[in-house]
Design a protein around this motif. Structure first.
Motif, PDB file in Angstrom:
ATOM      1  N   PHE A 156       0.830  -1.214   0.000  1.00 36.14           N
ATOM      2  CA  PHE A 156       0.000   0.000   0.000  1.00 36.14           C
ATOM      3  C   PHE A 156       0.865   1.264   0.000  1.00 36.14           C
ATOM      4  N   SER A 157       1.984   1.219   0.714  1.00 33.72           N
ATOM      5  CA  SER A 157       2.844   2.395   0.798  1.00 33.72           C
ATOM      6  C   SER A 157       3.471   2.726  -0.548  1.00 33.72           C
ATOM      7  N   ASP A 158       3.858   1.715  -1.316  1.00 27.32           N
ATOM      8  CA  ASP A 158       4.404   1.966  -2.643  1.00 27.32           C
ATOM      9  C   ASP A 158       3.323   2.418  -3.621  1.00 27.32           C
ATOM     10  N   ARG A 159       2.083   2.049  -3.376  1.00 32.05           N
ATOM     11  CA  ARG A 159       1.000   2.418  -4.294  1.00 32.05           C
ATOM     12  C   ARG A 159       0.333   3.735  -3.932  1.00 32.05           C
ATOM     13  N   LYS A 320       3.804   4.496 -12.783  1.00 31.57           N
ATOM     14  CA  LYS A 320       3.048   4.471 -11.530  1.00 31.57           C
ATOM     15  C   LYS A 320       3.159   3.093 -10.914  1.00 31.57           C
ATOM     16  N   SER A 321       3.435   3.053  -9.675  1.00 29.21           N
ATOM     17  CA  SER A 321       3.817   1.804  -9.011  1.00 29.21           C
ATOM     18  C   SER A 321       2.735   0.752  -9.078  1.00 29.21           C
ATOM     19  N   THR A 322       3.036  -0.296  -9.817  1.00 22.06           N
ATOM     20  CA  THR A 322       2.159  -1.471  -9.825  1.00 22.06           C
ATOM     21  C   THR A 322       2.985  -2.675  -9.404  1.00 22.06           C
ATOM     22  N   CYS A 323       4.051  -2.403  -8.700  1.00 19.72           N
ATOM     23  CA  CYS A 323       4.967  -3.471  -8.323  1.00 19.72           C
ATOM     24  C   CYS A 323       4.370  -4.322  -7.212  1.00 19.72           C
ATOM     25  N   SER A 324       4.672  -5.584  -7.269  1.00 16.76           N
ATOM     26  CA  SER A 324       4.243  -6.517  -6.240  1.00 16.76           C
ATOM     27  C   SER A 324       5.472  -7.253  -5.740  1.00 16.76           C
ATOM     28  N   CYS A 325       5.231  -8.214  -4.870  1.00 18.12           N
ATOM     29  CA  CYS A 325       6.349  -9.012  -4.349  1.00 18.12           C
ATOM     30  C   CYS A 325       7.062  -9.774  -5.456  1.00 18.12           C
ATOM     31  N   LEU A 326       6.364 -10.042  -6.563  1.00 24.35           N
ATOM     32  CA  LEU A 326       6.987 -10.786  -7.662  1.00 24.35           C
ATOM     33  C   LEU A 326       8.156 -10.016  -8.265  1.00 24.35           C
TER      34      LEU A 326
END
Length: 545
Positions: A156-159, A320-326
């Motif tokens: 959530f913080s990255d998004r 825009k941050s759509t990064c996940s743990c992957l």
């Protein structure tokens, strides 16, 4: 132009940075209070079965002096959990008479030695004997909440930004911690503790990250170390609060209610401009940078900072941050960093640190003094670590502190139980080394992950850390049957983590990176440089031959 250059224009070490760090100092002082409050609020005093008065089935109110703290109880083990029958015993509820020497489970509750604590969750809800493991369950659920918070708030913080998650976390700790103090039963208490753990984890993830992203590279060690000092000093604060407040409800309220004030006072801190740039919000980033310049009393010319300049700085980002743990495992360099940090700053070291912290009452000494002594040693260890971080490599400090902690703890195993002070000294020194390791890992982890996935990565490694914290109470419960087991586990785990730390890239005096591509490019450059050095060494060696 890099973000560091923009930060220099608006002031990288001015009044704004000082006020921001000081604002986050106050809630940091109460982190340890929430983590370790059950050393006091769940203390299990001496207790014994409460007998019925002769000739009646009504519940006895208990020994008056014992109930009010005037008598120290030293019951036999049989009296703690079973009622011993004597000749002339009062009638049982089923009408039969107890015979001399016959025992049965406590039918009418317990009375407790209240000379140290007037009330704990153990005395309020009778969490003794068969229910004795339940306080450990409550602590495990609190750690489960911190695990859940790390899993959610890291992404959530990255998004959604550092600031909004920081504010939500502070409010959540305030509301749920206060709810725990007002709980009417044990299940409700556990639910509130779990949710307060979620909020505390969100705060832990964001208060250091937000500080790191507003300060220059040269000040990172100083700021992270200061905030780490404050969280460690919280152990001494907790001991002082618990000494002054002997009722668990008021103690829980004392460490929770201030978060309402922290929530209101933190509104002024702006969102990280670095995060805004990476997430293509140059207008808001420009506004925040101009605000910081005003606070730092820096005069900006018309062309000093512009939207076009900020767009150019963020042009190479991943959007825009759509990064996940992957994203932490898709590329070789990120995969190496993530896997190593999972071991170094996560499961193993947290398992040992929280296990030792929660086991301090087992020494049978004055818990207030032991908690204060332990916190003081942690502060000294962190001071030594901070000094070392300014001059030596992160990797060497991380590995050596972990391995040294394991050596101290394993060295405790052959020490006879009668040598109490020697055992306590070794445990506290081992815990101090783990505290020093935590300073390095907070700083090191924040430096290794790029801005685009910094909180996702930190959140993921924190998930593993909280998993270690969850397992720690289970290890301590198992230690009641196998006394040697906790020290073996708590000693071997840091040594394994220290060996793993040797595979991390070095970040001493290296600027923060913003994108995954930059991390991979750095790794490739390092690889080529290593190959070139090996080739040159081989040529030199061949020439000498």
């Amino acid at each position: 132009m890099a973000f560091g250059d923009l930060l220099e224009k608006v002031g990288s070490a001015g009044p704004f940075q000082l006020l921001c760090v000081l604002q986050l100092t106050a809630p940091a002082l109460l982190i340890a209070s929430h983590n370790l409050v059950q050393n006091f609020s769940a203390a299990s005093p001496e207790h014994q079965c409460r007998p019925l008065p002769p000739g009646t089935n009504a519940s006895w109110v208990g020994n008056t002096t014992a109930a009010h703290g005037g008598l120290s109880l030293v019951p036999s083990p049989e009296q703690r959990c079973r009622l011993v029958g004597t000749h002339g015993q009062h009638p049982r509820p089923n009408g039969s008479l107890g015979r001399a020497g016959e025992t049965e489970h406590c039918q009418d509750g317990w009375y407790y030695d209240r000379s140290t604590f007037s009330s704990t969750i153990v005395t309020e809800w009778d969490l003794v004997c068969d229910l004795g493991p339940l306080p450990a369950l409550a602590q495990m659920l609190f750690m489960a909440g911190m695990l859940l918070g790390a899993l959610l708030f890291g992404v959530f913080s990255d998004r959604f930004g550092r600031r909004v998650i920081l504010l939500c976390s502070l409010l959540l700790v305030a509301v749920m911690g206060t709810g725990a103090a007002l709980s009417s039963d044990f299940l409700t208490y556990c639910a509130f503790r779990l949710l307060s753990g979620v909020g505390l984890s969100g705060f832990l993830l964001n208060y250091i990250c937000l500080s790191l992203e507003w300060i220059p590279t040269k000040s990172r060690t100083l700021v992270v170390t200061w905030l780490s000092y404050c969280s460690t000093a919280g152990q001494v604060v907790l001991a002082g609060l618990a000494y002054s407040i002997r009722d668990w409800r008021w103690l829980q309220l004392a460490i929770s209610a201030p978060f309402f004030i922290f929530f209101l006072c933190t509104w002024w801190i702006p969102e990280s401009a670095r995060w805004l740039i990476v997430n293509h919000r140059p207008a808001m980033a420009l506004s925040n940078l101009q605000r910081v310049a005003r606070i730092n009393r820096k005069q900006l010319g018309e062309d000093s900072i512009s939207l076009e300049m900020l767009e150019k700085v963020g042009g190479s980002s991943t959007g825009k941050s759509t990064c996940s743990c992957l994203h932490l495992f898709r590329t070789p360099a990120m995969r190496r960093i993530s896997c190593c940090l999972m071991s170094v700053s996560s499961f193993s070291s947290s398992l040992a640190y929280f296990g030792l912290s929660m086991d301090l009452p087992a020494f049978g000494l004055d818990i207030f003094l032991v908690q204060t002594f332990s916190g003081a040693i942690d502060i000294l260890a962190k001071m030594a670590c901070a000094l070392a971080l300014s001059y030596f490599a992160r990797r060497a400090i991380q590995a050596s502190s972990l391995i040294l902690a394991g050596v101290f703890l394993l060295g405790n195993i052959p020490v006879p139980r009668e040598m109490l002070m020697v055992r306590l000294a070794l445990v506290v020194l081992g815990k101090g080394c783990l505290a020093a390791s935590s300073v390095c890992s907070y700083l090191y982890g924040g430096e290794l992950f790029p801005t685009a996935v910094r909180q996702t990565g930190t959140g993921f490694t924190t998930v593993m850390a909280r998993l270690g914290g969850m397992v720690a109470p289970v290890v301590l419960v198992a230690g009641q049957q196998f006394p040697f087991l906790p020290l073996v586990i708590f000693g071997v785990a840091p040594i394994m983590s220290g060996i793993t730390a040797c595979f991390l890239p070095e970040m001493h005096n290296v600027p923060l990176l913003d994108t995954i591509e930059e991390v991979e490019n750095r790794a490739r450059r390092k690889g080529k440089e290593a190959i070139a050095r090996k080739t040159m060494a081989h040529i030199v060696h061949s020439t000498r031959i």
